[in-house]
Design a protein around this motif. Structure first.
Motif, PDB file in Angstrom:
ATOM      1  N   THR A  15     -29.405  -5.880  -4.205  1.00  0.00           N
ATOM      2  CA  THR A  15     -30.062  -7.174  -4.223  1.00  0.00           C
ATOM      3  C   THR A  15     -29.578  -7.991  -3.038  1.00  0.00           C
ATOM      4  OG1 THR A  15     -28.340  -8.081  -5.662  1.00  0.00           O
ATOM      5  CG2 THR A  15     -30.325  -7.242  -6.745  1.00  0.00           C
ATOM      6  N   THR A  16     -30.373  -8.953  -2.638  1.00  0.00           N
ATOM      7  CA  THR A  16     -29.966  -9.861  -1.573  1.00  0.00           C
ATOM      8  C   THR A  16     -29.208 -11.026  -2.195  1.00  0.00           C
ATOM      9  OG1 THR A  16     -31.946 -11.246  -1.718  1.00  0.00           O
ATOM     10  CG2 THR A  16     -32.078  -9.273  -0.310  1.00  0.00           C
ATOM     11  N   GLY A  18     -29.956 -14.055  -1.922  1.00  0.00           N
ATOM     12  CA  GLY A  18     -30.960 -14.959  -2.482  1.00  0.00           C
ATOM     13  C   GLY A  18     -31.402 -14.516  -3.871  1.00  0.00           C
ATOM     14  N   GLN A  19     -31.602 -13.233  -4.038  1.00  0.00           N
ATOM     15  CA  GLN A  19     -31.964 -12.709  -5.362  1.00  0.00           C
ATOM     16  C   GLN A  19     -30.826 -12.904  -6.353  1.00  0.00           C
ATOM     17  OE1 GLN A  19     -32.908  -8.782  -3.853  1.00  0.00           O
ATOM     18  NE2 GLN A  19     -35.019  -8.972  -4.610  1.00  0.00           N
ATOM     19  N   ASP A  20     -29.604 -12.691  -5.897  1.00  0.00           N
ATOM     20  CA  ASP A  20     -28.451 -12.883  -6.772  1.00  0.00           C
ATOM     21  C   ASP A  20     -28.336 -14.336  -7.216  1.00  0.00           C
ATOM     22  OD1 ASP A  20     -27.777 -10.199  -6.574  1.00  0.00           O
ATOM     23  OD2 ASP A  20     -26.357 -10.519  -4.937  1.00  0.00           O
ATOM     24  N   ALA A  21     -28.556 -15.249  -6.283  1.00  0.00           N
ATOM     25  CA  ALA A  21     -28.493 -16.672  -6.623  1.00  0.00           C
ATOM     26  C   ALA A  21     -29.587 -17.042  -7.621  1.00  0.00           C
ATOM     27  CB  ALA A  21     -28.610 -17.517  -5.354  1.00  0.00           C
ATOM     28  N   LEU A  22     -30.794 -16.547  -7.385  1.00  0.00           N
ATOM     29  CA  LEU A  22     -31.901 -16.839  -8.308  1.00  0.00           C
ATOM     30  C   LEU A  22     -31.670 -16.201  -9.671  1.00  0.00           C
ATOM     31  CD1 LEU A  22     -34.943 -16.561  -5.893  1.00  0.00           C
ATOM     32  CD2 LEU A  22     -34.049 -18.640  -6.983  1.00  0.00           C
ATOM     33  N   SER A  23     -31.117 -14.990  -9.702  1.00  0.00           N
ATOM     34  CA  SER A  23     -30.808 -14.344 -10.978  1.00  0.00           C
ATOM     35  C   SER A  23     -29.780 -15.159 -11.752  1.00  0.00           C
ATOM     36  CB  SER A  23     -30.269 -12.927 -10.761  1.00  0.00           C
ATOM     37  OG  SER A  23     -31.273 -12.101 -10.249  1.00  0.00           O
ATOM     38  N   PHE A  24     -28.744 -15.629 -11.051  1.00  0.00           N
ATOM     39  CA  PHE A  24     -27.737 -16.454 -11.712  1.00  0.00           C
ATOM     40  C   PHE A  24     -28.356 -17.755 -12.215  1.00  0.00           C
ATOM     41  CE2 PHE A  24     -24.732 -19.975 -11.555  1.00  0.00           C
ATOM     42  CZ  PHE A  24     -23.897 -19.586 -12.584  1.00  0.00           C
ATOM     43  N   PRO A 138     -28.586  -8.440 -14.467  1.00  0.00           N
ATOM     44  CA  PRO A 138     -28.161  -9.803 -14.194  1.00  0.00           C
ATOM     45  C   PRO A 138     -28.135 -10.212 -12.726  1.00  0.00           C
ATOM     46  CG  PRO A 138     -26.250  -8.439 -14.480  1.00  0.00           C
ATOM     47  CD  PRO A 138     -27.448  -7.564 -14.735  1.00  0.00           C
ATOM     48  N   GLY A 139     -28.259  -9.261 -11.818  1.00  0.00           N
ATOM     49  CA  GLY A 139     -28.089  -9.584 -10.407  1.00  0.00           C
ATOM     50  C   GLY A 139     -26.624  -9.421 -10.007  1.00  0.00           C
ATOM     51  N   GLY A 140     -26.362  -9.688  -8.751  1.00  0.00           N
ATOM     52  CA  GLY A 140     -25.034  -9.437  -8.188  1.00  0.00           C
ATOM     53  C   GLY A 140     -23.971 -10.439  -8.576  1.00  0.00           C
ATOM     54  N   TRP A 141     -24.370 -11.662  -8.933  1.00  0.00           N
ATOM     55  CA  TRP A 141     -23.392 -12.680  -9.317  1.00  0.00           C
ATOM     56  C   TRP A 141     -23.153 -12.599 -10.815  1.00  0.00           C
ATOM     57  CZ3 TRP A 141     -25.134 -17.737  -6.382  1.00  0.00           C
ATOM     58  CH2 TRP A 141     -25.094 -17.492  -5.012  1.00  0.00           C
ATOM     59  N   SER A 142     -22.479 -11.559 -11.243  1.00  0.00           N
ATOM     60  CA  SER A 142     -22.275 -11.330 -12.677  1.00  0.00           C
ATOM     61  C   SER A 142     -21.051 -10.452 -12.892  1.00  0.00           C
ATOM     62  CB  SER A 142     -23.500 -10.635 -13.278  1.00  0.00           C
ATOM     63  OG  SER A 142     -23.656  -9.340 -12.725  1.00  0.00           O
TER      64      SER A 142
END
Length: 150
Positions: A15-16, A18-24, A138-142
């Motif tokens: 994921t980018t 930006g995607q990680d931030a939006l997922s969080f 969950p994306g990368g910020w998890s």
């Protein structure tokens, strides 16, 4: 796109940022529905228990306690991205059951029916978001992503 073409596109788990931030942000906004509701049920436990009893459900105190645990504990797990797919599933099932029991617009008339129908379908939309989290994670910020990196 044909079915054959769709199967030849490789799936990616990268994921980018930006995607990680939006997922969080998405997880946080969904958790915002559950966590404060769990806290408010603690302070208003007697009222919640009475409301559950008014719907004819058995063991209303146990139901209120279960709702607190699900909304607080599982809501926090979702927020942190810990066991996200499991958390999303539990919250989705909880939300569907609560919607059917507490927003039964089909049994009402007039303005009451309209208000309950709106609440019901908003909850179903939340279930849709939870199902997306189940499907894509969950994306990368998890916490889940940190566990995969080790």
């Amino acid at each position: 796109m044909t079915a054959t073409t769709a199967t030849t596109i490789p799936a990616t788990t990268a994921t980018t940022s930006g995607q990680d931030a939006l997922s969080f942000l998405g997880r946080a906004l969904i958790a915002l529905l559950f966590i404060p509701a769990g806290f408010s049920k603690i302070g208003g436990f007697a009222g919640v228990t009475g409301y559950i009893a008014s719907k004819g459900l058995p063991m209303p105190a146990a139901g209120a306690a279960l709702a607190i645990v699900v909304e607080l504990l599982i809501g926090l797990m979702l927020l942190a991205g810990f066991k996200t797919r499991f958390s999303a599933l539990v919250l989705a099932v909880f939300t569907v059951v609560a919607s059917v029991v507490f927003h039964n617009f089909w049994a009402l008339q007039g303005a009451q029916a309209m208000a309950q129908q709106q609440a019901f379908f908003k909850n179903i939309a939340v279930v849709g978001g939870l199902l997306v989290l189940m499907a894509f994670g969950p994306g990368g910020w998890s916490i889940d992503a940190r566990g995969r990196k080790r």
